[in-house]
Design a protein around this motif. Sequence first.
Motif, PDB file in Angstrom:
ATOM      1  N   LEU A  49       0.821  -1.213   0.000  1.00 28.99           N
ATOM      2  CA  LEU A  49       0.000   0.000   0.000  1.00 28.99           C
ATOM      3  C   LEU A  49       0.857   1.265   0.000  1.00 28.99           C
ATOM      4  O   LEU A  49       0.554   2.225  -0.706  1.00 28.99           O
ATOM      5  N   THR A  50       1.947   1.272   0.748  1.00 34.51           N
ATOM      6  CA  THR A  50       2.804   2.457   0.816  1.00 34.51           C
ATOM      7  C   THR A  50       3.436   2.767  -0.543  1.00 34.51           C
ATOM      8  O   THR A  50       3.580   3.935  -0.899  1.00 34.51           O
ATOM      9  N   ASN A  51       3.777   1.749  -1.310  1.00 32.59           N
ATOM     10  CA  ASN A  51       4.346   1.967  -2.642  1.00 32.59           C
ATOM     11  C   ASN A  51       3.313   2.593  -3.585  1.00 32.59           C
ATOM     12  O   ASN A  51       3.629   3.504  -4.347  1.00 32.59           O
ATOM     13  N   ILE A  52       2.088   2.097  -3.525  1.00 36.62           N
ATOM     14  CA  ILE A  52       1.013   2.626  -4.368  1.00 36.62           C
ATOM     15  C   ILE A  52       0.757   4.093  -4.023  1.00 36.62           C
ATOM     16  O   ILE A  52       0.634   4.940  -4.895  1.00 36.62           O
ATOM     17  N   LEU A  53       0.695   4.381  -2.742  1.00 34.58           N
ATOM     18  CA  LEU A  53       0.426   5.742  -2.278  1.00 34.58           C
ATOM     19  C   LEU A  53       1.540   6.699  -2.693  1.00 34.58           C
ATOM     20  O   LEU A  53       1.288   7.791  -3.193  1.00 34.58           O
ATOM     21  N   HIS A  54       2.784   6.289  -2.541  1.00 34.98           N
ATOM     22  CA  HIS A  54       3.931   7.118  -2.917  1.00 34.98           C
ATOM     23  C   HIS A  54       3.906   7.419  -4.415  1.00 34.98           C
ATOM     24  O   HIS A  54       4.153   8.549  -4.835  1.00 34.98           O
ATOM     25  N   THR A  55       3.585   6.431  -5.219  1.00 34.46           N
ATOM     26  CA  THR A  55       3.523   6.616  -6.669  1.00 34.46           C
ATOM     27  C   THR A  55       2.404   7.574  -7.038  1.00 34.46           C
ATOM     28  O   THR A  55       2.586   8.461  -7.872  1.00 34.46           O
ATOM     29  N   ALA A  56       1.240   7.428  -6.402  1.00 33.93           N
ATOM     30  CA  ALA A  56       0.089   8.280  -6.721  1.00 33.93           C
ATOM     31  C   ALA A  56       0.357   9.734  -6.359  1.00 33.93           C
ATOM     32  O   ALA A  56      -0.045  10.645  -7.091  1.00 33.93           O
ATOM     33  N   VAL A  57       1.031   9.983  -5.263  1.00 31.96           N
ATOM     34  CA  VAL A  57       1.320  11.349  -4.823  1.00 31.96           C
ATOM     35  C   VAL A  57       2.275  12.044  -5.796  1.00 31.96           C
ATOM     36  O   VAL A  57       2.196  13.249  -5.992  1.00 31.96           O
ATOM     37  N   ASN A  58       3.146  11.293  -6.421  1.00 32.95           N
ATOM     38  CA  ASN A  58       4.148  11.870  -7.325  1.00 32.95           C
ATOM     39  C   ASN A  58       3.774  11.799  -8.802  1.00 32.95           C
ATOM     40  O   ASN A  58       4.493  12.341  -9.624  1.00 32.95           O
ATOM     41  N   HIS A  59       2.670  11.151  -9.141  1.00 39.49           N
ATOM     42  CA  HIS A  59       2.267  11.022 -10.542  1.00 39.49           C
ATOM     43  C   HIS A  59       1.662  12.334 -11.026  1.00 39.49           C
ATOM     44  O   HIS A  59       0.867  12.957 -10.332  1.00 39.49           O
ATOM     45  N   SER A  60       2.016  12.764 -12.220  1.00 40.24           N
ATOM     46  CA  SER A  60       1.605  14.080 -12.724  1.00 40.24           C
ATOM     47  C   SER A  60       0.100  14.214 -12.949  1.00 40.24           C
ATOM     48  O   SER A  60      -0.432  15.322 -12.884  1.00 40.24           O
ATOM     49  N   LEU A  64      -4.043  12.808  -6.242  1.00 38.06           N
ATOM     50  CA  LEU A  64      -3.310  13.028  -5.000  1.00 38.06           C
ATOM     51  C   LEU A  64      -2.028  13.840  -5.198  1.00 38.06           C
ATOM     52  O   LEU A  64      -1.259  14.006  -4.262  1.00 38.06           O
ATOM     53  N   ARG A  65      -1.810  14.345  -6.390  1.00 34.67           N
ATOM     54  CA  ARG A  65      -0.579  15.096  -6.706  1.00 34.67           C
ATOM     55  C   ARG A  65      -0.383  16.240  -5.718  1.00 34.67           C
ATOM     56  O   ARG A  65      -1.275  17.044  -5.504  1.00 34.67           O
ATOM     57  N   GLY A  66       0.777  16.305  -5.082  1.00 34.10           N
ATOM     58  CA  GLY A  66       1.125  17.382  -4.178  1.00 34.10           C
ATOM     59  C   GLY A  66       0.650  17.192  -2.742  1.00 34.10           C
ATOM     60  O   GLY A  66       0.983  17.974  -1.877  1.00 34.10           O
ATOM     61  N   MET A  67      -0.137  16.159  -2.482  1.00 36.14           N
ATOM     62  CA  MET A  67      -0.601  15.908  -1.121  1.00 36.14           C
ATOM     63  C   MET A  67       0.440  15.090  -0.372  1.00 36.14           C
ATOM     64  O   MET A  67       1.288  14.454  -0.991  1.00 36.14           O
ATOM     65  N   LYS A  68       0.383  15.116   0.955  1.00 36.03           N
ATOM     66  CA  LYS A  68       1.310  14.321   1.758  1.00 36.03           C
ATOM     67  C   LYS A  68       0.517  13.449   2.721  1.00 36.03           C
ATOM     68  O   LYS A  68      -0.454  13.907   3.316  1.00 36.03           O
ATOM     69  N   PHE A  69       0.968  12.202   2.857  1.00 38.27           N
ATOM     70  CA  PHE A  69       0.324  11.242   3.732  1.00 38.27           C
ATOM     71  C   PHE A  69       1.363  10.531   4.579  1.00 38.27           C
ATOM     72  O   PHE A  69       2.505  10.363   4.170  1.00 38.27           O
ATOM     73  N   SER A  70       0.935  10.103   5.728  1.00 36.82           N
ATOM     74  CA  SER A  70       1.759   9.277   6.600  1.00 36.82           C
ATOM     75  C   SER A  70       1.087   7.922   6.686  1.00 36.82           C
ATOM     76  O   SER A  70      -0.132   7.835   6.846  1.00 36.82           O
ATOM     77  N   THR A  71       1.859   6.849   6.547  1.00 34.03           N
ATOM     78  CA  THR A  71       1.286   5.505   6.670  1.00 34.03           C
ATOM     79  C   THR A  71       1.954   4.775   7.821  1.00 34.03           C
ATOM     80  O   THR A  71       3.169   4.863   8.008  1.00 34.03           O
ATOM     81  N   GLN A  72       1.138   4.089   8.586  1.00 36.56           N
ATOM     82  CA  GLN A  72       1.626   3.249   9.671  1.00 36.56           C
ATOM     83  C   GLN A  72       1.064   1.858   9.456  1.00 36.56           C
ATOM     84  O   GLN A  72      -0.124   1.700   9.211  1.00 36.56           O
ATOM     85  N   ARG A  73       1.922   0.869   9.552  1.00 37.13           N
ATOM     86  CA  ARG A  73       1.496  -0.515   9.349  1.00 37.13           C
ATOM     87  C   ARG A  73       1.281  -1.190  10.694  1.00 37.13           C
ATOM     88  O   ARG A  73       2.105  -1.080  11.601  1.00 37.13           O
ATOM     89  N   PHE A  74       0.174  -1.878  10.814  1.00 38.65           N
ATOM     90  CA  PHE A  74      -0.169  -2.644  12.001  1.00 38.65           C
ATOM     91  C   PHE A  74      -0.473  -4.073  11.581  1.00 38.65           C
ATOM     92  O   PHE A  74      -0.590  -4.355  10.386  1.00 38.65           O
ATOM     93  N   ILE A  75      -0.601  -4.964  12.531  1.00 39.74           N
ATOM     94  CA  ILE A  75      -0.928  -6.355  12.214  1.00 39.74           C
ATOM     95  C   ILE A  75      -2.263  -6.432  11.480  1.00 39.74           C
ATOM     96  O   ILE A  75      -2.423  -7.200  10.534  1.00 39.74           O
ATOM     97  N   GLU A  76      -3.233  -5.600  11.888  1.00 42.55           N
ATOM     98  CA  GLU A  76      -4.578  -5.638  11.300  1.00 42.55           C
ATOM     99  C   GLU A  76      -4.690  -4.905   9.968  1.00 42.55           C
ATOM    100  O   GLU A  76      -5.625  -5.118   9.221  1.00 42.55           O
ATOM    101  N   GLY A  77      -3.752  -4.006   9.668  1.00 43.16           N
ATOM    102  CA  GLY A  77      -3.830  -3.239   8.426  1.00 43.16           C
ATOM    103  C   GLY A  77      -2.976  -1.987   8.484  1.00 43.16           C
ATOM    104  O   GLY A  77      -1.961  -1.945   9.163  1.00 43.16           O
ATOM    105  N   TRP A  78      -3.412  -0.927   7.775  1.00 47.35           N
ATOM    106  CA  TRP A  78      -2.658   0.311   7.685  1.00 47.35           C
ATOM    107  C   TRP A  78      -3.525   1.485   8.123  1.00 47.35           C
ATOM    108  O   TRP A  78      -4.715   1.538   7.837  1.00 47.35           O
ATOM    109  N   VAL A  79      -2.895   2.465   8.753  1.00 50.22           N
ATOM    110  CA  VAL A  79      -3.539   3.735   9.058  1.00 50.22           C
ATOM    111  C   VAL A  79      -2.857   4.784   8.201  1.00 50.22           C
ATOM    112  O   VAL A  79      -1.639   4.940   8.238  1.00 50.22           O
ATOM    113  N   ILE A  80      -3.659   5.494   7.411  1.00 47.16           N
ATOM    114  CA  ILE A  80      -3.150   6.532   6.535  1.00 47.16           C
ATOM    115  C   ILE A  80      -3.652   7.863   7.072  1.00 47.16           C
ATOM    116  O   ILE A  80      -4.859   8.050   7.239  1.00 47.16           O
ATOM    117  N   THR A  81      -2.748   8.780   7.350  1.00 46.97           N
ATOM    118  CA  THR A  81      -3.096  10.105   7.857  1.00 46.97           C
ATOM    119  C   THR A  81      -2.750  11.144   6.803  1.00 46.97           C
ATOM    120  O   THR A  81      -1.653  11.125   6.236  1.00 46.97           O
TER     121      THR A  81
END
Length: 86
Positions: A49-60, A64-81
Motif C-alpha cells: 500500500l505504501t508503494n502505491i500511495l507514494h507513486t500516486a502522490v508523485n504522478h503528474s 493526489l498530486r502534491g498531497m502528503k500522507f503518513s502511513t503506519q502498518r499494524f498487524i490488522e492493516g494500515w492507518v493513513i493520515t
Amino acid sequence: MRIITNKEELELTPIKNPLSSPLNLELAKMKVGQKLFVLKEEWTNSTPLTNILHTAVNHSRSLLRGMKFSTQRFIEGWVITKLKGV
C-alpha cells in the motif's frame, strides 16, 4: 469475461478519471489530519500500500498530486493520515 452488445455497453457507468482508484478517491476527499484505516483483508493488491500511495502522490495526473500522507502498518492493516492537502 463475456461478450456484450452495444446496448449493454451504453448502460455501463463510465469512469470519470481512469487513473483514480477507490482508495485514491477516498484519500482525495479526506481533510488534513483525518485518518483512514485499511484492513489487511481489504488490500488484495500484491504491491504494498505504501508503494502505491507514494507513486500516486508523485504522478503528474493523479488526484493526489502534491498531497502528503503518513502511513503506519499494524498487524490488522494500515492507518493513513493526511498531512497536507493541495
